[in-house]
Enzyme design. Structure first.
Site, mmCIF file in Angstrom:
data_model
loop_
_atom_site.group_PDB
_atom_site.id
_atom_site.type_symbol
_atom_site.label_atom_id
_atom_site.label_comp_id
_atom_site.label_asym_id
_atom_site.label_seq_id
_atom_site.Cartn_x
_atom_site.Cartn_y
_atom_site.Cartn_z
ATOM 1 N N CYS A 87 -2.179 15.214 13.786
ATOM 2 C CA CYS A 87 -2.153 14.357 12.935
ATOM 3 C C CYS A 87 -2.627 12.783 13.549
ATOM 4 O O CYS A 87 -2.215 13.033 14.866
ATOM 5 C CB CYS A 87 -0.805 14.389 12.414
ATOM 6 S SG CYS A 87 -0.199 15.745 11.704
ATOM 7 N N HIS A 91 -5.087 4.922 14.531
ATOM 8 C CA HIS A 91 -5.534 4.627 12.916
ATOM 9 C C HIS A 91 -4.818 3.244 12.447
ATOM 10 O O HIS A 91 -4.091 3.562 11.486
ATOM 11 C CB HIS A 91 -5.269 5.682 12.186
ATOM 12 C CG HIS A 91 -5.687 5.765 10.669
ATOM 13 N ND1 HIS A 91 -6.701 5.006 10.228
ATOM 14 C CD2 HIS A 91 -5.366 6.440 9.588
ATOM 15 C CE1 HIS A 91 -6.845 5.064 9.170
ATOM 16 N NE2 HIS A 91 -5.901 5.716 8.496
ATOM 17 N N CYS A 133 -6.570 3.234 3.700
ATOM 18 C CA CYS A 133 -7.300 3.772 4.759
ATOM 19 C C CYS A 133 -8.869 3.327 4.833
ATOM 20 O O CYS A 133 -9.088 3.312 5.946
ATOM 21 C CB CYS A 133 -7.047 5.196 5.038
ATOM 22 S SG CYS A 133 -5.180 5.635 5.129
#
Length: 583
Positions: A252, A394, A122
């Site tokens: 989330c 993301h 990430c």
């Protein structure tokens, strides 16, 4: 030391066609600068760009080459440079074959530069940024591109290989020494268990985590790049399906498609090759110039092994704490010098523990910081004004570079309705399980006037410039003519105005295409045509003393973008002349 790479002709310039994003104006290549130039320790972000983050598969025309082209073109336009000025490129992605970076950049321009692919979970985007920074910091190049993108599958992340050691095996083993494995995504369990640990140790409640998600969803409403722009009540967030207690679905981050890019340059490039407007908008990556270590972006790759069976270090708390301490020491600053923060909120639990790891509050005080509102507008810090990973999205390879873009817009005063009042120093934090933590500090090289939040209109910028009254008149013309002038031009034009000595540069976007036409200062609206010229020459252009054709031929005006829209500039100027004659 290494052979086999030679760029272009004997003079060091690229002996290849210009990029497809280039206009016909000349550009100065960093490679053409003297080899005797002394390397500078200063590194600047000259331009940033990103795509809107999307739900995976929502757009059929959104493969990674398209993401890259959009993000890089925006970054080059923002920097005011051609792709031929870029000497090296670092391209980050997690899900893809080994040379996706090359495939993504070839359509932008085949200039023969080294293209290095990066995969660091990430933190991939920030790791690409870190490598570009190192290349400039070490004097290896004057202009580098950092690009990140991701085309993801829907649903929770999962391992792609079952026939080899999983890089997270030891992390999972450490977690299982503390708690039993439960049903649900493994990453949610890791971060959720860190949240449970904080609750048990410091009395943090489920509402504290929910308040973080409530804040980030609320912030994203004003971000046109965000995957989600819906606002939720605290009750809705708490009532959402549980993923792994205390985390609900709305706490989330989603999987996402998208790309982001940044152009990094040396001080020498900034002073010799960048235009006046670009120089005035350059963002410095803070640090101590006399430190020979890789200071300004700090990468830590450590696994906590002090014998304590705790969940918090597994998700990067210790890496973040050590990296932040090192960064602040080298920059000569403290967290108190920061106003705006973009941090890695893959789950609300991680944002909460990261407040303490970064030093935004003492250990154990994150709940109090949330209750006091010190993580949003009106508080001590504004954390994730973009909406963060939870709401903005993301796409792994793009996340760190999107954080960089948001912080550059913030310290420039260009974040429109998201603008943090008085933002001078921005702090970035991006982690990758496995593990990597990247932190950075950003500050304007040239101090700019503080702008308030909200859409900035013409009369609030360009103070003291002779061309400013023309933009005010153009705003009134648009208000009166409306659809007629939009139909005549049908495009968005950005004017970058170089100031006379002692004045600040200005950047105007004239929107004659969208449902909200008008004149905007420091806007993120995507322009089809970008023009750069001095305040004096623009004034002459608007006054009818200089035609667009003359300005271009006499090299008084540089442009990038849609040539067809450039030909309509005459129509815009003539329409403005006609309006002035009526006054």
């Amino acid at each position: 030391m290494f052979g086999g790479y030679r760029r272009g002709g004997t003079d060091g310039t690229a002996a290849v066609p210009q990029s497809r994003t280039s206009s016909r104006r000349p550009t100065t290549s960093a490679a053409a600068m003297s080899d005797k130039t002394k390397a500078s320790n200063d590194v600047f972000v000259l331009g940033v760009g990103m795509t809107k983050f999307e739900k995976p598969g929502r757009r059929a025309d959104f493969d990674y080459p398209e993401m890259a082209a959009e993000a890089v073109t925006k970054a080059l336009t923002d920097a005011g440079v051609e792709y031929t000025a870029v000497e090296q490129a670092y391209v980050g992605y997690v899900y893809g074959d080994s040379t996706c970076g090359q495939r993504a950049l070839y359509p932008v321009g085949m200039t023969g530069i080294p293209i290095i692919n990066v995969n660091n979970n990430c933190a991939t985007g920030s790791s690409a940024l870190y490598l570009a920074f190192q290349a400039i910091r070490g004097g290896q190049t004057h202009c580098a591109l950092a690009l990140g993108f991701e085309k993801m599958q829907r649903g929770s992340l999962s391992s792609q290989f079952s026939d080899r050691t999983n890089p997270m095996d030891r992390h999972v083993e450490m977690m299982c020494e503390v708690t039993d494995m439960e049903a649900g995504p493994i990453t949610a369990q890791m971060f959720g268990n860190a949240g449970r640990e904080h609750m048990a140790k410091y009395g943090t409640t489920e509402q504290h985590f929910a308040k973080i998600a409530w804040k980030n969803h609320k912030h994203s409403v004003d971000n046109p790049y965000s995957q989600f722009r819906d606002e939720y009540s605290l009750e809705q967030i708490l009532a959402a399906p549980t993923v792994h207690a205390p985390l609900t679905k709305l706490q989330c981050c989603p999987t996402s498609d998208g790309g982001a890019a940044a152009i990094l340059v040396s001080r020498h490039f900034l002073e010799r090759c960048a235009g006046a407007v670009a120089r005035a908008r350059a963002v410095r990556v803070l640090g101590r110039a006399d430190d020979h270590r890789p200071a300004k972006l700090t990468l830590r790759e450590e696994l906590h092994e002090d014998g304590e069976n705790r969940c918090t270090p597994i998700v990067g708390y210790d890496m973040t704490r050590l990296a932040a301490q090192r960064l602040f020491d080298q920059a000569g600053l403290t967290p108190a010098d920061v106003q705006v923060v973009e941090l890695h909120d893959c789950f609300s639990a991680n944002e909460l523990i990261t407040y303490e790891a970064l030093g935004l509050c003492p250990e154990g005080h994150a709940g109090r910081m949330i209750d006091d509102g010190d993580n949003t507008y009106g508080g001590k810090y504004v954390v994730n004004p973009s909406g963060g990973l939870i709401s903005k999205g993301h796409p792994l390879g793009a996340t760190g570079l999107a954080q960089c873009a948001e912080l550059c817009w913030q310290v420039r005063g260009e974040a429109e309705r998201r603008q943090v009042a008085g933002a001078r120093v921005g702090l970035q934090h991006n982690i990758g399980l496995g593990g990597a933590a990247v932190v950075a500090l950003y500050k304007m090289e040239t101090e700019q006037p503080v702008k308030s939040s909200g859409v900035v209109t013409a009369h609030k910028d360009g103070a003291g410039l002779k061309s400013t009254p023309y933009f005010e008149k153009l705003q009134k013309l648009i208000e009166q003519e409306g659809k007629a002038i939009v139909d005549k031009i049908g495009g968005i034009i950005e004017f970058r105005v170089s100031p006379p000595p002692g004045r600040n540069a200005a950047r105007w976007t004239v929107d004659l295409k969208s449902d909200e036409p008008g004149v905007y200062a420091n806007s993120q609206r995507r322009a089809g045509l970008t023009l750069e010229l001095s305040d004096a020459d623009l004034t002459r252009l608007f006054a009818g003393e200089l035609s667009p054709e003359q300005a271009y031929r006499q090299q008084k005006m540089r442009y990038m973008g849609d040539t067809g829209l450039a030909f309509k500039l005459r129509n815009l100027v003539e329409t403005l002349h006609g309006y002035r004659a009526k006054l």
